[in-house]
Design an enzyme around this catalytic site. Structure first.
Site, PDB file in Angstrom:
ATOM      1  N   GLU A   2     -10.570 -63.455  10.447  1.00 51.55           N
ATOM      2  CA  GLU A   2     -10.972 -61.808  10.424  1.00 51.55           C
ATOM      3  C   GLU A   2     -11.686 -61.583  11.670  1.00 51.55           C
ATOM      4  O   GLU A   2     -11.681 -60.575  12.275  1.00 51.55           O
ATOM      5  CB  GLU A   2     -11.450 -61.344   9.135  1.00 51.55           C
ATOM      6  CG  GLU A   2     -11.605 -59.832   9.035  1.00 51.55           C
ATOM      7  CD  GLU A   2     -12.300 -59.461   7.828  1.00 51.55           C
ATOM      8  OE1 GLU A   2     -12.664 -58.245   7.657  1.00 51.55           O
ATOM      9  OE2 GLU A   2     -12.755 -60.415   6.933  1.00 51.55           O
ATOM     10  N   THR A  65     -15.397 -57.713   6.240  1.00 53.80           N
ATOM     11  CA  THR A  65     -15.407 -57.635   4.705  1.00 53.80           C
ATOM     12  C   THR A  65     -16.158 -58.590   3.967  1.00 53.80           C
ATOM     13  O   THR A  65     -16.784 -58.361   3.045  1.00 53.80           O
ATOM     14  CB  THR A  65     -13.853 -57.737   4.123  1.00 53.80           C
ATOM     15  OG1 THR A  65     -13.254 -58.904   4.353  1.00 53.80           O
ATOM     16  CG2 THR A  65     -13.057 -56.679   4.706  1.00 53.80           C
TER      17      THR A  65
END
Length: 91
Positions: A2, A65
């Site tokens: 990510e 996240t």
């Protein structure tokens, strides 16, 4: 994965993993510091050719996240206050 995907959108960057690292960067923005020390501390977290004396004149933020929302908010506010302190609220 990510982080790599997010960083692919940035020309230059330094990644901070937590509030302590963000405070170090904010202090560098406000007061300067030892560029060699900065680069050593963030050697695995900077884009190629990153220069803190040039690239930290403007900052943006993208969160992951994997970072808690509360910590993301604190880091965002830290950099907001840092830039206002350095350049004034009109900028």
């Amino acid at each position: 994965e990510e982080t790599i995907a997010t960083l692919s959108f940035a020309k230059s960057y330094v990644c901070v993993a937590n509030l302590k690292q963000a405070e170090y960067v904010a202090n560098y923005v406000l007061h300067g510091g030892d560029k060699s020390e900065f680069m050593e501390k963030f050697k695995a977290a900077c884009s190629e050719g990153f220069d803190p004396d040039v690239d930290l004149e403007r900052v943006g933020m993208a969160n992951q996240t994997t970072m808690m929302k509360s910590e993301t908010v604190l880091i965002g506010k830290l950099f907001e206050r840092t830039m206002i302190k350095k350049y004034g609220p009109e900028n």
